[in-house]
Write an enzyme that holds these catalytic residues in place. Sequence first.
Site, PDB file in Angstrom:
ATOM      1  N   ASP A 117       0.774  -1.242   0.000  1.00  0.00           N
ATOM      2  CA  ASP A 117       0.000   0.000   0.000  1.00  0.00           C
ATOM      3  C   ASP A 117       0.814   1.306   0.000  1.00  0.00           C
ATOM      4  O   ASP A 117       1.761   1.441   0.776  1.00  0.00           O
ATOM      5  CB  ASP A 117      -0.881   0.077   1.258  1.00  0.00           C
ATOM      6  CG  ASP A 117      -1.546  -1.224   1.616  1.00  0.00           C
ATOM      7  OD1 ASP A 117      -1.379  -2.217   0.892  1.00  0.00           O
ATOM      8  OD2 ASP A 117      -2.234  -1.245   2.647  1.00  0.00           O
TER       9      ASP A 117
HETATM   10  C1  FRU Z   1      -3.851  -3.783   2.587  1.00  0.00           C
HETATM   11  C2  FRU Z   1      -3.270  -4.170   3.951  1.00  0.00           C
HETATM   12  C3  FRU Z   1      -3.729  -3.200   5.032  1.00  0.00           C
HETATM   13  C4  FRU Z   1      -2.640  -3.331   6.062  1.00  0.00           C
HETATM   14  C5  FRU Z   1      -1.413  -3.511   5.200  1.00  0.00           C
HETATM   15  C6  FRU Z   1      -0.374  -4.411   5.801  1.00  0.00           C
HETATM   16  O1  FRU Z   1      -3.103  -4.283   1.528  1.00  0.00           O
HETATM   17  O2  FRU Z   1      -3.599  -5.489   4.267  1.00  0.00           O
HETATM   18  O3  FRU Z   1      -5.016  -3.482   5.540  1.00  0.00           O
HETATM   19  O4  FRU Z   1      -2.556  -2.208   6.893  1.00  0.00           O
HETATM   20  O5  FRU Z   1      -1.856  -4.044   3.963  1.00  0.00           O
HETATM   21  O6  FRU Z   1       0.797  -4.419   5.029  1.00  0.00           O
END
Ligand code: FRU
Length: 534
Positions: A22
């Site tokens: 992300d």
């Molecule tokens: C989305 C996610 C979020 C989390 C992050 C962990 O891709 O699963 O919900 O904060 O990635 O890397």
Amino acid sequence: PSKYQPYRTSYHFQPPKNWINDPNGPMVYRGIYHLMYQYNPKGAVWGHIVWAHSTSTDLVNWTPHDPAIYPSQPSDINGCWSGSTTIMPWGTPVILYTGINPQNQQVQNLAMPKNLSDPYLIEWVKLPNNPLMAPSSLNQINASSFRDPTTAWLGPDGTWRVLIGSKTDRRGLAILYRSKDFITWIKSQQPLHSAKDTGMWECPDFFPVLINSKLGVDTSTLGPDVKHVLKVSLDDTKYEYYTIGTYNPDKDIYVPDHGSVESDLGLRYDYGKFYASKTFFDSLKNRRILWGWLNESSIPADDIKKGWAGVQAIPRTIWLDKSGKQLVQWPIAEIEKLRGQQVHLPQQVLKGGLSLEVSGVTAAQADVVISFKVSDLGKAEVLDPSWTNPQALCSKKSASVKGSLGPFGLLVLASKGLQEYTAVFYRIFKGQNKYVVLMCSDQSRSSLNNNNDKTSYGAFLDVDPVHEELSLRSLIDHSIVESFGGGGKAVIAARVYPTLAIDGKANLHVFNNGTENVKITSMSAWSMKKAQIS
Ligand code: FRU
């Protein structure tokens, strides 16, 4: 990492190696754009997550810095997960992010810049009293489904609000917290919004858009000339959905305009691979910009071999369509400065069954813009009323399935003998009382390597082919095909891994595999220069 790297990008953001997911906390501060993102410094698969950090003056060329946030206190010792920045009214950025504590619970933490006179914001300090929000038996929050704080917004009552993604049983929740000082946060009884049977809502995003304007506004903006957008990322399907609706700041609830659509037929920013996205308000150019993560479509063993996984999509300017019913997205204008050598095709009719090769462009690294006009719509194939799912329709009617009005469009990353290609195209159908335009990105022939996920993607495009031209823009970048239909009314990003159509051996074609003629009204393709990425 292997020396052979045909899939690394030239102008899409990625670090030199390892896993990314992300985008986190994007913002502009003192004229510098910041991109932070989920990063595993230890390898090409997810784990040991920190916030990696890069900055830019143009959103195209990037300078890497040390990780901004990494596990260092009990409230984040098992991982620093996603979150957002909020710019205080006096101009200071503050990060809220999810930390994983020693019990593996998800909690929300705050970090502040150490030195506000450093525009690169290299060092961040965490509040010693973290976490500021945590699950407990009293608040009934599910400790493994409580994450990804949004950018906060300031209400007319002087109180801050922020959303945290969550679920109870199968009901997805945007939990609302309020604070007077950004430090003491109190959970609201009611979520801002929720929907049954949607599962965990990851990475919520909530922001205002102007009616009848492409300009963006600050996240706290309210008033009669704005609508609000709520986007959620569904953990179950890894698809994102958004609704446009009305936010009532007195009751602190959000009501979508057309039912509570977070489902198969809901609106998506991107009908391909695009996840965990986040917008920010760019106060330098008064626009709202969307960042999103493009995951790999290869298998983890291949990611480990190449030493990396994950890229970020080209940042997109995002605004409310004049219909008020959907958003429109377009690659940030800055990306056009990478355009080099241009090839242009004169206006011409492309007869049914014919295709044209476009030479003189670096087809593995290109920006292609084309417009079609169809004159005789009478021959359009009738849309079966059961064909309601555009993705299913695109895989049923791949590029090689002849039609009448379409398939016509682009063959990108095509090998010499067409053993490999990715097809981005349109088909026009006759619906109940209007014509229906289907946009497809067909990956089924994209690679001879069958380990890759070659799912086709599709979207219905709200364009009237009787009166409007059908435009298509594809950003091609080695293993990425990011396509914008109808001026950005439908977007499809795909990851592909050709084995033959690599670098100088990749070709570009315009094709028409329908029986009817279509007119190419304009077509330009640019070789793209390399951006400074890592
Ligand atoms: C989305 C996610 C979020 C989390 C992050 C962990 O891709 O699963 O919900 O904060 O990635 O890397």
